[in-house]
Design a protein around this motif. Structure first.
Motif, mmCIF file in Angstrom:
data_model
loop_
_atom_site.group_PDB
_atom_site.id
_atom_site.type_symbol
_atom_site.label_atom_id
_atom_site.label_comp_id
_atom_site.label_asym_id
_atom_site.label_seq_id
_atom_site.Cartn_x
_atom_site.Cartn_y
_atom_site.Cartn_z
ATOM 1 N N VAL A 52 0.851 -1.182 0.000
ATOM 2 C CA VAL A 52 0.000 0.000 0.000
ATOM 3 C C VAL A 52 0.888 1.233 0.000
ATOM 4 C CG1 VAL A 52 -1.899 -1.153 1.212
ATOM 5 C CG2 VAL A 52 -0.137 0.049 2.533
ATOM 6 N N GLY A 53 0.295 2.401 -0.226
ATOM 7 C CA GLY A 53 1.057 3.642 -0.169
ATOM 8 C C GLY A 53 0.690 4.586 -1.293
ATOM 9 N N PHE A 54 1.257 5.769 -1.235
ATOM 10 C CA PHE A 54 0.996 6.804 -2.237
ATOM 11 C C PHE A 54 1.352 6.321 -3.642
ATOM 12 C CE2 PHE A 54 2.613 10.526 -4.655
ATOM 13 C CZ PHE A 54 1.451 11.282 -4.699
ATOM 14 N N ASP A 55 2.553 5.788 -3.799
ATOM 15 C CA ASP A 55 2.975 5.311 -5.122
ATOM 16 C C ASP A 55 2.096 4.178 -5.627
ATOM 17 O OD1 ASP A 55 5.015 7.099 -5.482
ATOM 18 O OD2 ASP A 55 6.645 5.705 -5.047
ATOM 19 N N ILE A 56 1.677 3.306 -4.721
ATOM 20 C CA ILE A 56 0.855 2.163 -5.133
ATOM 21 C C ILE A 56 -0.495 2.650 -5.653
ATOM 22 C CG2 ILE A 56 -0.130 -0.040 -4.419
ATOM 23 C CD1 ILE A 56 2.985 0.162 -4.402
ATOM 24 N N ASP A 57 -1.083 3.615 -4.957
ATOM 25 C CA ASP A 57 -2.345 4.182 -5.442
ATOM 26 C C ASP A 57 -2.157 4.897 -6.776
ATOM 27 O OD1 ASP A 57 -3.628 3.211 -3.234
ATOM 28 O OD2 ASP A 57 -3.891 5.149 -2.236
ATOM 29 N N VAL A 62 -3.034 4.991 -12.609
ATOM 30 C CA VAL A 62 -2.434 5.165 -13.932
ATOM 31 C C VAL A 62 -2.717 3.945 -14.805
ATOM 32 C CG1 VAL A 62 -0.225 5.204 -15.174
ATOM 33 C CG2 VAL A 62 -0.622 6.802 -13.289
ATOM 34 N N ALA A 63 -2.539 2.761 -14.232
ATOM 35 C CA ALA A 63 -2.753 1.525 -14.989
ATOM 36 C C ALA A 63 -4.191 1.417 -15.475
ATOM 37 C CB ALA A 63 -2.394 0.319 -14.124
ATOM 38 N N ASP A 64 -5.144 1.754 -14.601
ATOM 39 C CA ASP A 64 -6.562 1.699 -14.995
ATOM 40 C C ASP A 64 -6.823 2.606 -16.192
ATOM 41 O OD1 ASP A 64 -7.196 -0.108 -13.045
ATOM 42 O OD2 ASP A 64 -7.982 1.372 -11.627
ATOM 43 N N ARG A 65 -6.212 3.787 -16.187
ATOM 44 C CA ARG A 65 -6.466 4.763 -17.245
ATOM 45 C C ARG A 65 -5.648 4.478 -18.503
ATOM 46 N NH1 ARG A 65 -8.139 10.377 -14.715
ATOM 47 N NH2 ARG A 65 -8.824 9.741 -12.642
ATOM 48 N N ALA A 66 -4.435 3.965 -18.323
ATOM 49 C CA ALA A 66 -3.551 3.724 -19.467
ATOM 50 C C ALA A 66 -3.822 2.388 -20.142
ATOM 51 C CB ALA A 66 -2.092 3.804 -19.024
ATOM 52 N N GLY A 67 -4.510 1.479 -19.437
ATOM 53 C CA GLY A 67 -4.900 0.225 -20.072
ATOM 54 C C GLY A 67 -3.975 -0.946 -19.835
ATOM 55 N N PHE A 68 -3.378 -1.034 -18.634
ATOM 56 C CA PHE A 68 -2.597 -2.226 -18.305
ATOM 57 C C PHE A 68 -2.861 -2.653 -16.870
ATOM 58 C CE2 PHE A 68 0.292 1.341 -17.332
ATOM 59 C CZ PHE A 68 0.795 0.998 -16.084
ATOM 60 N N GLU A 69 -2.494 -3.888 -16.562
ATOM 61 C CA GLU A 69 -2.620 -4.405 -15.208
ATOM 62 C C GLU A 69 -1.241 -4.432 -14.556
ATOM 63 O OE1 GLU A 69 -4.490 -8.198 -15.365
ATOM 64 O OE2 GLU A 69 -6.447 -7.394 -16.002
ATOM 65 N N VAL A 70 -1.194 -4.161 -13.267
ATOM 66 C CA VAL A 70 0.068 -4.086 -12.538
ATOM 67 C C VAL A 70 0.444 -5.452 -11.978
ATOM 68 C CG1 VAL A 70 1.236 -3.099 -10.538
ATOM 69 C CG2 VAL A 70 -0.277 -1.666 -11.929
ATOM 70 N N GLY A 213 9.745 10.563 -10.648
ATOM 71 C CA GLY A 213 9.108 10.134 -11.886
ATOM 72 C C GLY A 213 8.935 8.630 -11.913
ATOM 73 N N ILE A 214 7.989 8.163 -12.704
ATOM 74 C CA ILE A 214 7.818 6.721 -12.938
ATOM 75 C C ILE A 214 8.829 6.306 -13.998
ATOM 76 C CG2 ILE A 214 6.191 4.930 -13.663
ATOM 77 C CD1 ILE A 214 3.932 6.845 -12.769
ATOM 78 N N VAL A 215 9.468 5.169 -13.808
ATOM 79 C CA VAL A 215 10.577 4.723 -14.655
ATOM 80 C C VAL A 215 10.111 3.646 -15.642
ATOM 81 C CG1 VAL A 215 12.831 3.574 -14.634
ATOM 82 C CG2 VAL A 215 12.280 5.285 -12.891
ATOM 83 N N PHE A 216 10.650 3.717 -16.859
ATOM 84 C CA PHE A 216 10.302 2.764 -17.920
ATOM 85 C C PHE A 216 11.556 2.291 -18.653
ATOM 86 C CE2 PHE A 216 6.987 5.866 -17.345
ATOM 87 C CZ PHE A 216 5.807 5.152 -17.368
ATOM 88 N N GLU A 224 3.864 7.560 -22.865
ATOM 89 C CA GLU A 224 2.857 8.546 -23.268
ATOM 90 C C GLU A 224 1.501 8.298 -22.599
ATOM 91 O OE1 GLU A 224 0.811 10.421 -27.328
ATOM 92 O OE2 GLU A 224 2.571 9.121 -27.458
ATOM 93 N N PRO A 225 0.986 7.038 -22.588
ATOM 94 C CA PRO A 225 -0.282 6.802 -21.887
ATOM 95 C C PRO A 225 -0.207 7.147 -20.399
ATOM 96 C CG PRO A 225 0.221 4.967 -23.339
ATOM 97 C CD PRO A 225 1.439 5.836 -23.315
ATOM 98 N N THR A 226 0.958 6.921 -19.790
ATOM 99 C CA THR A 226 1.116 7.251 -18.376
ATOM 100 C C THR A 226 1.076 8.756 -18.158
ATOM 101 O OG1 THR A 226 2.373 5.249 -17.850
ATOM 102 C CG2 THR A 226 2.727 7.164 -16.432
ATOM 103 N N ASN A 227 1.769 9.506 -19.015
ATOM 104 C CA ASN A 227 1.746 10.962 -18.895
ATOM 105 C C ASN A 227 0.336 11.517 -19.094
ATOM 106 O OD1 ASN A 227 4.479 11.212 -18.326
ATOM 107 N ND2 ASN A 227 5.058 11.488 -20.478
ATOM 108 N N GLU A 228 -0.398 10.928 -20.024
ATOM 109 C CA GLU A 228 -1.783 11.359 -20.249
ATOM 110 C C GLU A 228 -2.632 11.061 -19.016
ATOM 111 O OE1 GLU A 228 -2.956 9.305 -23.757
ATOM 112 O OE2 GLU A 228 -1.813 10.620 -25.117
ATOM 113 N N ALA A 229 -2.412 9.893 -18.415
ATOM 114 C CA ALA A 229 -3.165 9.518 -17.216
ATOM 115 C C ALA A 229 -2.843 10.445 -16.052
ATOM 116 C CB ALA A 229 -2.863 8.066 -16.841
ATOM 117 N N LEU A 230 -1.563 10.761 -15.867
ATOM 118 C CA LEU A 230 -1.172 11.666 -14.777
ATOM 119 C C LEU A 230 -1.799 13.042 -14.960
ATOM 120 C CD1 LEU A 230 2.620 10.762 -14.404
ATOM 121 C CD2 LEU A 230 0.809 10.306 -12.724
ATOM 122 N N ALA A 231 -1.815 13.533 -16.193
ATOM 123 C CA ALA A 231 -2.420 14.838 -16.473
ATOM 124 C C ALA A 231 -3.916 14.823 -16.172
ATOM 125 C CB ALA A 231 -2.174 15.230 -17.929
ATOM 126 N N GLU A 232 -4.598 13.753 -16.574
ATOM 127 C CA GLU A 232 -6.027 13.624 -16.298
ATOM 128 C C GLU A 232 -6.295 13.575 -14.799
ATOM 129 O OE1 GLU A 232 -7.155 10.072 -18.268
ATOM 130 O OE2 GLU A 232 -7.025 10.910 -20.301
#
Length: 254
Positions: A52-57, A62-70, A213-216, A224-232
């Motif tokens: 649990v935690g801030f990063d986990i939330d 982000v995953a829900d909005r970007a379209g992947f499962e963690v 930042g989130i690392v890839f 790009e999907p992650t950045n869009e999700a963070l902005a939303e």
């Protein structure tokens, strides 16, 4: 003919339902690495056994909005960047500071948290700022930007002791094995207000303003999907809700 038609329609509906279910199951599972000891960003909930935690939330939203499962994996912080660089992990979130050196080997999302470095000492300490630590024993975390900062600041003029876990360095402080801990401000503040309450104090200003930042992997399709999700999330208030949940107040606009 009517009997056959009545049989065909339910079968068609069933086929569509099965097709929809199959499509829903095609959401890709992406490996995500985190550090289990960077509270309140990521930590193990003793009751549920879940991280649990801030990063986990943040990463789950982000995953829900970007379209992947963690698919979450925990590891020591020092191994996280190499794991993403080599492709053993696709994404990482662990209060990771964006630096030019790291950006040469991995990709970062847009910043999602503003931070810095801070000093924590025992309540009876006379230390007031970073210069007072010269000649002392200072604990920090292995592989962190705080370790690099101390090396640049003091070189051989202080005993810099890296620890693999944050709990280890704080216990070293309370046990008088080190004179101070120098690490990321939110983690330092959290410890001082919880297990270190009345036994420790945070001193000095915020050093070396940083952004997490989130690392890839280099060239990842998920940046790009992650950045869009963070902005939303910032636009619709979701980011503020998560922030307030873990830090008790909404983030400053300053």
């Amino acid at each position: 003919m009517k009997s056959l038609l009545r049989t065909t329609l339910p079968l068609s509906a069933l086929a569509l339902a099965l097709s929809g279910a199959a499509h829903a199951q095609e959401t890709p599972s992406v490996s995500v690495a985190t550090d289990p000891s960077f509270v309140p960003f990521e930590m193990m909930d003793e009751d549920s056994g879940e991280m649990v935690g801030f990063d986990i939330d943040i990463i789950n939203e982000v995953a829900d909005r970007a379209g992947f499962e963690v698919d979450l994996t925990t590891m020591d912080f020092s191994g996280i960047i190499p794991a993403v660089q080599t492709g053993n992990q696709e994404i990482a979130i662990a209060g990771i500071t964006i630096t030019e050196e790291r950006a040469e080997i991995v990709d970062f999302s847009d910043p999602y948290y503003d931070s810095g470095l801070q000093i924590i000492v025992r309540a009876d300490s006379d230390v007031e700022d970073i210069d007072d630590l010269e000649g002392m024993t200072i604990a920090t975390k292995t592989g962190s930007t705080s370790y690099d900062y101390l090396e640049d600041k003091f070189g051989d003029d202080a005993d810099i002791t890296p620890y693999p876990g944050t709990s280890d360095m704080y216990m070293a402080l309370l046990g008088r094995n080190v004179d101070a801990v120098f690490y990321d401000a939110p983690n330092v503040a959290y410890f001082s207000q919880t297990r270190g309450e009345d036994r420790t104090k945070v001193v000095g200003p915020l050093y070396e303003g940083q952004q997490y930042g989130i690392v890839f992997n280099k060239g990842s399709e998920w940046v790009e999907p992650t950045n869009e999700a963070l902005a939303e999330m910032r636009e619709d208030g979701t980011y503020d809700e998560i922030y307030e949940k873990w830090f008790g107040e909404a983030p400053s606009d300053d």
